[in-house]
Design a protein around this motif. Sequence first.
Motif, PDB file in Angstrom:
ATOM      1  N   VAL A  23       0.833  -1.199   0.000  1.00  0.00           N
ATOM      2  CA  VAL A  23       0.000   0.000   0.000  1.00  0.00           C
ATOM      3  C   VAL A  23       0.871   1.253   0.000  1.00  0.00           C
ATOM      4  O   VAL A  23       1.735   1.408   0.852  1.00  0.00           O
ATOM      5  CB  VAL A  23      -0.926   0.032   1.245  1.00  0.00           C
ATOM      6  CG1 VAL A  23      -1.850   1.237   1.174  1.00  0.00           C
ATOM      7  CG2 VAL A  23      -1.713  -1.256   1.377  1.00  0.00           C
ATOM      8  N   ARG A  54      -0.908  10.140   1.755  1.00  0.00           N
ATOM      9  CA  ARG A  54       0.133  10.988   2.332  1.00  0.00           C
ATOM     10  C   ARG A  54       1.300  10.094   2.705  1.00  0.00           C
ATOM     11  O   ARG A  54       1.109   8.972   3.155  1.00  0.00           O
ATOM     12  CB  ARG A  54      -0.387  11.690   3.588  1.00  0.00           C
ATOM     13  CG  ARG A  54      -1.168  12.956   3.266  1.00  0.00           C
ATOM     14  CD  ARG A  54      -1.357  13.796   4.519  1.00  0.00           C
ATOM     15  NE  ARG A  54      -1.792  13.008   5.658  1.00  0.00           N
ATOM     16  CZ  ARG A  54      -1.131  12.981   6.817  1.00  0.00           C
ATOM     17  NH1 ARG A  54      -0.033  13.644   6.985  1.00  0.00           N
ATOM     18  NH2 ARG A  54      -1.603  12.259   7.827  1.00  0.00           N
ATOM     19  N   SER A  55       2.495  10.594   2.528  1.00  0.00           N
ATOM     20  CA  SER A  55       3.675   9.829   2.884  1.00  0.00           C
ATOM     21  C   SER A  55       3.565   9.367   4.332  1.00  0.00           C
ATOM     22  O   SER A  55       3.075  10.091   5.186  1.00  0.00           O
ATOM     23  CB  SER A  55       4.912  10.714   2.711  1.00  0.00           C
ATOM     24  OG  SER A  55       6.061   9.949   2.931  1.00  0.00           O
ATOM     25  N   ALA A  56       3.986   8.127   4.605  1.00  0.00           N
ATOM     26  CA  ALA A  56       3.816   7.574   5.942  1.00  0.00           C
ATOM     27  C   ALA A  56       5.097   6.886   6.385  1.00  0.00           C
ATOM     28  O   ALA A  56       5.139   5.684   6.570  1.00  0.00           O
ATOM     29  CB  ALA A  56       2.636   6.604   5.966  1.00  0.00           C
ATOM     30  N   LEU A  57       6.149   7.681   6.540  1.00  0.00           N
ATOM     31  CA  LEU A  57       7.443   7.115   6.915  1.00  0.00           C
ATOM     32  C   LEU A  57       7.739   7.443   8.368  1.00  0.00           C
ATOM     33  O   LEU A  57       7.114   8.312   8.951  1.00  0.00           O
ATOM     34  CB  LEU A  57       8.529   7.721   6.022  1.00  0.00           C
ATOM     35  CG  LEU A  57       8.270   7.613   4.524  1.00  0.00           C
ATOM     36  CD1 LEU A  57       9.217   8.514   3.755  1.00  0.00           C
ATOM     37  CD2 LEU A  57       8.407   6.170   4.078  1.00  0.00           C
ATOM     38  N   ASP A  58       8.716   6.732   8.935  1.00  0.00           N
ATOM     39  CA  ASP A  58       9.229   7.114  10.244  1.00  0.00           C
ATOM     40  C   ASP A  58      10.265   8.198  10.004  1.00  0.00           C
ATOM     41  O   ASP A  58      11.367   7.909   9.560  1.00  0.00           O
ATOM     42  CB  ASP A  58       9.894   5.915  10.933  1.00  0.00           C
ATOM     43  CG  ASP A  58       8.872   4.946  11.491  1.00  0.00           C
ATOM     44  OD1 ASP A  58       7.741   5.397  11.779  1.00  0.00           O
ATOM     45  OD2 ASP A  58       9.190   3.765  11.633  1.00  0.00           O
ATOM     46  N   PRO A  59       9.918   9.449  10.286  1.00  0.00           N
ATOM     47  CA  PRO A  59      10.800  10.552   9.881  1.00  0.00           C
ATOM     48  C   PRO A  59      12.159  10.524  10.584  1.00  0.00           C
ATOM     49  O   PRO A  59      13.146  10.980  10.032  1.00  0.00           O
ATOM     50  CB  PRO A  59      10.003  11.805  10.254  1.00  0.00           C
ATOM     51  CG  PRO A  59       8.987  11.352  11.239  1.00  0.00           C
ATOM     52  CD  PRO A  59       8.720   9.917  10.972  1.00  0.00           C
ATOM     53  N   ASN A 118      13.758   2.158   7.804  1.00  0.00           N
ATOM     54  CA  ASN A 118      12.349   2.090   7.404  1.00  0.00           C
ATOM     55  C   ASN A 118      12.082   0.815   6.611  1.00  0.00           C
ATOM     56  O   ASN A 118      11.135   0.081   6.893  1.00  0.00           O
ATOM     57  CB  ASN A 118      11.986   3.301   6.542  1.00  0.00           C
ATOM     58  CG  ASN A 118      11.405   4.457   7.352  1.00  0.00           C
ATOM     59  OD1 ASN A 118      10.255   4.420   7.775  1.00  0.00           O
ATOM     60  ND2 ASN A 118      12.199   5.482   7.570  1.00  0.00           N
ATOM     61  N   LEU A 126       8.737   0.763   0.220  1.00  0.00           N
ATOM     62  CA  LEU A 126       8.205   0.083   1.405  1.00  0.00           C
ATOM     63  C   LEU A 126       7.088  -0.881   1.016  1.00  0.00           C
ATOM     64  O   LEU A 126       6.993  -1.993   1.529  1.00  0.00           O
ATOM     65  CB  LEU A 126       7.635   1.100   2.402  1.00  0.00           C
ATOM     66  CG  LEU A 126       8.615   1.851   3.290  1.00  0.00           C
ATOM     67  CD1 LEU A 126       7.843   2.815   4.187  1.00  0.00           C
ATOM     68  CD2 LEU A 126       9.416   0.904   4.139  1.00  0.00           C
TER      69      LEU A 126
END
Lengths: 258, 315
Positions: free
Chosen positions: B82, B86-91, B98, B149
Amino acid sequence: MTTLLTHTYWMTNRRLKVLIKQPAFVVIMLVQPAIWLFLFGNLFRRVVELPGFGGGDYLDYIVPGVVAMTAVSSSMWSGMGVLEEIERGTMNRLLTTPVARGAIMNALVMEQVLSLTVQVAAVILLGLAAGASYPGGVAGLLVLLIAALLLGTVFSALSNTVGMLARQRETIIGINTMLLLPLTFLSSAFMASSLMPSWMRTIADWNPVNWALDAARAAMTASPDWGVVLSRGAWLLGLAVVMLVLSTRTFRAYQKSV
Amino acid sequence: MSDAVTAEELRKSYPGGVRALDGLTLTVRAGEVFGLLGPNGAGKSSTVKILTTLARPDSGRATVAGHDVLRHPERVRREIGVVPQRSALDPMASGRDNLTLQGRIFGVRGKALTRRVDELLDRFGLAEAAGRTVRGWSGGMQRRLDVALALVHKPGVLFLDEPTTGLDPEGRAEMWTEIGRLAADESMAILLTTHYLDEADRLAGRLAIVDGGKIVTEGTPEQLKGELRGDAVHLELRQPPDEPRARQAISHVAGLREVALEGRTLSARADDGAAAVPAALAALESAGIGVATVTVARPSLDDVYLRHAGRRFAA
């Protein structure tokens, strides 16, 4: 079950890596209980002289009190982590993967539990440096630690539940502001239960903060009352499990509103 | 081969009475790129949320990779990748961290995991930045990591929810190239949502237009455009006209049909656009309606949208 444990491990690892990149936060985390120990230790120093308090050194008395208050006050912000995950979109990303739902919640609790361990150790050492004595020895201190961690688990999971359901910072801030002082002062943290008005004592009997303190105090004396330690410990453990399960159940409600 | 995604009569309302889906039905075939095109609020994201097990529909059925999303969400989750809107990363984590964590969640371990992570970092041009925390990356790089990802476990069905929204033109071009490459991999079906007509036209093998929570039409971009006979004629009027008067005037022009009026824009269809324009201009002028600009165009997806949703596509 092994999946839940493995996933909890990886999810906790993920959050801790972020935590240690914020040294300022770690310092504040350690300074706060130190301030309480200093403030309350000096302000209430002479309450031990009150008839019925039982005498002794007040510093000895408030070390468990400060530990319990720290356990509650740090852990109850755990729900902010939930909101952060939701706002960053990482919550939704994780929820579309096979990660165990419980692991997401447990990791937030583990993060609190591990930082709390450091905080408790700091309070114990500070107390020691200031001249507190721990007649219960290592066993007593270990019980203090475990009781604090269970208490932390209860309030962390509660905060996570609130975070998942309310999804508003204001709600968490409001609840915490409302709960912290009553929970602390409706317990034997800074004042002996025997000196409370009886209605307060009745409430304190139901206060998990007081359970933790009863257990810790019973274990930290020269002749520990293990019956009290075990019964209060069991209540805390039961409540912690209930809260953890409840926090994981909130995913169902989340699924309906997302 | 069975269908990658099926959705039957999905309905969903949100608290407060907002109806997001109103009987949406669609099928994504194995290996194809299926575009779900519609404006914001049409129901694209709700559809993706249900198909990726994030949300539950009020009613309806859906399967992904052969598994029922309601009865076996955990099986669906193992099969899908998926890329959220909106971007959904561990900043605060590095790009490598990641990817590694995502791989672990899907049970990729040890050497295989290291190899897969390196492969993806290379492929998406992220190898150089891999060790740095994602917070400092450019928007385009972060978006590519989002896609990486989603691919870590080689999913059978990939969901791309508005993958180019918020990207600059360069980032969008890169993303299009990448999606084009993904589409070539026939073992993976892709459901792409977008509110860009050109994006759907370019990337999707088949597409459906969604409006008001249901599919209003579907087919290949060529089929959909082919359904519209003739050229599109757009007249931009000087002022918002008196509607009955404008319609009255234009109705006498031979060869013009499907007249639609929206604000200052008058759209119609003509077998021979060039021939119809002078007559249309004359008719409008004599009715006292000034025309600012005229365009005649071959049918576009925009026209398909206008025809089926009853209004111009405004994203």
